[in-house]
Each structure stands twice: as C-alpha cells, then as structure tokens.
Design a protein around this motif. Structure first.
Motif, PDB file in Angstrom:
ATOM      1  N   HIS A 174      25.434  -9.756 -40.672  1.00 38.57           N
ATOM      2  CA  HIS A 174      24.385  -9.099 -39.869  1.00 38.57           C
ATOM      3  C   HIS A 174      23.465 -10.097 -39.190  1.00 38.57           C
ATOM      4  CE1 HIS A 174      25.722  -5.407 -41.497  1.00 38.57           C
ATOM      5  NE2 HIS A 174      25.320  -5.670 -42.712  1.00 38.57           N
ATOM      6  N   LEU A 175      24.062 -11.119 -38.596  1.00 41.50           N
ATOM      7  CA  LEU A 175      23.244 -12.074 -37.848  1.00 41.50           C
ATOM      8  C   LEU A 175      22.937 -11.485 -36.478  1.00 41.50           C
ATOM      9  CD1 LEU A 175      25.225 -15.323 -38.751  1.00 41.50           C
ATOM     10  CD2 LEU A 175      23.154 -14.467 -39.833  1.00 41.50           C
ATOM     11  N   PHE A 186      22.467 -12.665 -30.414  1.00 39.87           N
ATOM     12  CA  PHE A 186      21.973 -13.494 -29.306  1.00 39.87           C
ATOM     13  C   PHE A 186      21.062 -14.629 -29.769  1.00 39.87           C
ATOM     14  CE2 PHE A 186      19.852  -9.379 -29.599  1.00 39.87           C
ATOM     15  CZ  PHE A 186      18.554  -9.753 -29.903  1.00 39.87           C
ATOM     16  N   LYS A 193      23.612  -1.230 -31.121  1.00 42.45           N
ATOM     17  CA  LYS A 193      23.240  -2.208 -32.150  1.00 42.45           C
ATOM     18  C   LYS A 193      22.216  -1.617 -33.123  1.00 42.45           C
ATOM     19  CE  LYS A 193      22.731  -5.447 -28.828  1.00 42.45           C
ATOM     20  NZ  LYS A 193      22.129  -6.442 -28.131  1.00 42.45           N
ATOM     21  N   MET A 221      22.257  -2.921 -36.622  1.00 37.95           N
ATOM     22  CA  MET A 221      21.772  -4.308 -36.737  1.00 37.95           C
ATOM     23  C   MET A 221      20.237  -4.322 -36.770  1.00 37.95           C
ATOM     24  SD  MET A 221      21.872  -7.421 -34.091  1.00 37.95           S
ATOM     25  CE  MET A 221      20.328  -6.880 -33.407  1.00 37.95           C
ATOM     26  N   TYR A 222      19.639  -3.485 -35.903  1.00 37.36           N
ATOM     27  CA  TYR A 222      18.179  -3.399 -35.913  1.00 37.36           C
ATOM     28  C   TYR A 222      17.685  -2.813 -37.242  1.00 37.36           C
ATOM     29  CZ  TYR A 222      18.087  -4.577 -30.941  1.00 37.36           C
ATOM     30  OH  TYR A 222      18.216  -5.227 -29.733  1.00 37.36           O
ATOM     31  N   MET A 228      11.890  -7.733 -28.706  1.00 35.11           N
ATOM     32  CA  MET A 228      13.244  -8.272 -28.528  1.00 35.11           C
ATOM     33  C   MET A 228      13.981  -7.498 -27.431  1.00 35.11           C
ATOM     34  SD  MET A 228      15.261  -8.840 -32.050  1.00 35.11           S
ATOM     35  CE  MET A 228      14.860 -10.130 -33.184  1.00 35.11           C
ATOM     36  N   GLN A 244      15.105  -8.885 -23.699  1.00 37.92           N
ATOM     37  CA  GLN A 244      16.505  -8.845 -23.234  1.00 37.92           C
ATOM     38  C   GLN A 244      16.596  -8.118 -21.903  1.00 37.92           C
ATOM     39  OE1 GLN A 244      19.799  -7.754 -26.038  1.00 37.92           O
ATOM     40  NE2 GLN A 244      18.064  -7.403 -27.353  1.00 37.92           N
TER      41      GLN A 244
END
Lengths: 222, 162
Positions: free
Chosen positions: A93-94, A97, B66, B69-70, B86, B90
């Motif tokens: 979970h890196l 960007f 995503k 991921m967040y 973020m 972007q």
C-alpha cells in the motif's frame, strides 16, 4: 504499554448476533513479536484492528500508555495511530506517485515529527541503509519488486519510532525467501527499536521469528 | 433604414443623415449571420460542456479508483485534509500540463492557419476557458474527496487496499 482487557466484539447481521471475540485479554511487551494465529474467522484480524484503534469494542478495554482507546475521540485516536503506532499490511500500500524516500518523509510529516529537515533526511537515509534500499531511494513503487515494496512498507511503519507495530499477514503476498527476509527485518527492528509487535499470520513457518504465539479458535485464546 | 458598409474600417464613421455602425454591429443586423453564429456558438459551448464533464469525471474516477489506498493512508493516521491537498495538487499538476499543451496547440493553429480563416483565440478567451477547466477539475477532485472522506480505514484494510 498496550493491553487488551476482556475484549468482546459482537456483529449484528439482521436479527442474528454473532460474537467474534469472547473476552480476550492480552498485553504486548516491548522488544517482542507476538503472533496471532488461527483459522480464518477465528477473530485474529478483528482483534488486531481493535488493538490498533481501528474499530470499537462491544465490551472491554484497550489501554495504551494509560489511555483507554475504546472511548477516545477520533482525532485523538488518529494522532496516536500516526505517532505511536506503525502498520504493515498484506500488500505494501505504498503511494504510487511518491518515491521510496518520499514515502518515509510523508510518514514523518503524518507523525508530526519535530525533527529539522536535515535530521529527517539523515534519519531516512539511515533507515534505508538498514533495510538495504538506499540505492532505491528515488524509485517509484511501480519499479520495485514485491519484497522491496514490503521492506519500504516496514520502513514507513517504523520511521517515526512507534511504540507498537501492527502487522497483518505481512508475508502473505511474498514467496518463502522474501517472507524470511521480511520477517528477519521485522524481528531485527522490533529488537533494535524496542517495539511491541503484534502480527497476524497464517504461515506457521514464520512463527520461528516470533517470541510469543497466541492461538485463537472461535474468538477465544486457546 | 439604410445601411452603409465601408470595407476595412473598424471604426464607425459619421455621415450626415445616415446611421453609422461598426463592422460587428453591422454583422448583427444580418439575420442569417446571427442564426449561423447562434448554432456555431452552441456547438462550441456544447463541446466545452462535454469536455468539462469528461474532465470532472476523469479526476473523480482517478481518485475513486484509489479509494482503498486513501483508506489505508487514513488508517496509518493521515489527516483527511492532507488527502484533499494530495488530490488537489495532482489535479492542478495534471490540469496545468494539459492546459499548457492545449494552449500551445491552439496558438500554433492561430499562427499557421490561413489568413482568410476567421479563427481568433485571444488571450482573454483562453484565460477564461483555462479558469473554467481548473474550476471543473477542482469540482471533480473535491467530489471524489468527499467520497474518500466517508471511507472507513477498516473497510479499506478488509478490501486489501487495492
């Protein structure tokens, strides 16, 4: 430091109530890896997330440094998670960007580190050297191997010097050689940094790297 | 009414006993020209509206894809406002690059187009459109941010964060 006392967790699905955790008590010791093992549905992941303050208990106390996480305000809980806890998951979970170095800087920012910029840089550099990834500091996650990604995820989890490290099946997505490398790294860092590590695993082979094994069956420690 | 058209004169000249009009005012008096312009303008604005919608949807989808991921970042203690920053960064970065490419292409066309072609794209129009697209992009990114704000970190962990 982190202690769970008589934890009960019940989920309600329509009219059916299911007790996932049935009065679990345990405490974590600094410098030690505690492994939670058990079949799927035994409640080990639920216990880990409760200990990490990611979900509430139905009954019982989660105490960290004298604070009760169970009735803490969300913002206070977030601050504790950011500065005192570290997390490693099955997948790394890196942030796609951000470079390896930036991932670690981000965590220092999240933990509201008081270090100066040069000190932060030095800290990141030292940790990347420790995990043998200094030469990959400018690489993005997309070009890293599975093992390298997981090592970066571990570095991100401990860069801010947490008291507790939560690892949810950290080797599940890796082959056996990389799994051993990752476990050796977790063990080394747990000892060097005196961290209390709580790890969920399905892989019995990984238990040789742990100090204590807690087996769970149907929401109880056996 | 009698109209007098003087070619190649942008300023209206005064003639005794006659009404003077600028080129633009004169063109507006022609019913066929107005009708043609209305449909052309409709096409242009309709294209802008479609591009805007696609632009907003692009940023919305880019972030929503995503979402787990967040969620993981929230689990490790990242503030929701940091996630918004973020997403906005972007969005601004991508928008700036796309606008720069579009402006270069359109200005090149202005230079290369034959002299007789009635194609004008002045700096004011370009700036207005750029601003509209930045606002639309912000809207798309913010909309996805609101979705991410509601995401539970635990849900993201259970989903595997993918």
């Amino acid at each position: 430091m982190l202690a769970l006392k008589d934890i009960t967790k019940t989920f309600t699905n329509g009219e059916i109530e299911e007790e996932i955790l049935k009065g679990i008590s345990l405490s974590l010791n600094p410098g030690e890896i505690t492994a939670l093992v058990g079949a799927s549905g035994s409640g080990k992941s639920t216990l880990l997330t409760i200990a990490a303050g990611l979900q509430s208990t139905t009954k019982g106390l989660v105490q960290f440094n004298g604070h009760n996480l169970s009735n803490m305000k969300p913002e206070h809980l977030r601050k504790i998670r950011a500065s005192k806890f570290g997390f490693v998951f099955q997948f790394s979970h890196l942030v796609p960007f951000l470079t390896v170095e930036e991932q670690l800087f981000l965590m220092l920012e999240v933990a509201e580190s008081k270090l100066k910029k040069t000190q932060k840089k030095e800290k990141v550099h030292q940790l990347l050297q420790l995990i043998n990834l200094d030469h990959r500091k400018n690489a993005y996650p997309a070009v890293l191997s599975g093992g390298e990604k997981q090592r970066v995820a571990i570095a991100r989890a401990i860069i801010h010097e947490p008291n507790v490290l939560f690892a949810d099946e950290p080797t599940a997505s890796l082959d056996s050689k990389r799994s051993k490398d990752v476990m050796e790294l977790i063990r080394e860092l747990t000892r060097i940094r005196n961290i209390s590590t709580l790890m969920v695993t399905h892989d019995e082979e990984m238990l040789q790297y742990t100090d204590r094994v807690i087996r769970m069956v149907d929401g109880r420690i056996v | 009414m009698q109209l007098v058209f003087v070619p190649n004169m942008d300023m209206a000249q005064e003639f005794v006993g006659l009404q003077s009009l600028t080129n633009n005012d004169f063109l507006k008096t022609l019913p066929s020209y107005s009708a043609e312009q209305t449909s052309l303008n409709m096409i242009v604005w309709f294209l802008i509206a479609i591009s805007g919608m696609l632009f907003a949807i692009f940023f919305y989808m880019m972030n929503v894809q995503k979402i787990d991921m967040y969620g993981i970042l929230k689990a490790i203690g990242v503030k929701t406002i940091t996630l918004f920053i973020m997403m906005w960064t972007q969005m601004l970065f991508i928008t700036a690059i796309t606008l720069l490419i579009s402006i270069i292409c359109s200005q090149l066309f202005v230079i290369l187009a034959p002299e007789g072609m009635p194609f004008h794209l002045n700096l004011l129009s370009v700036s207005k459109l750029a601003l509209i697209f930045i606002i639309i992009g912000l809207f798309g990114a913010t909309l996805s941010g609101l979705q991410i704000k509601r995401t539970e970190p635990l849900q993201a962990i259970q989903n595997g964060g993918n």
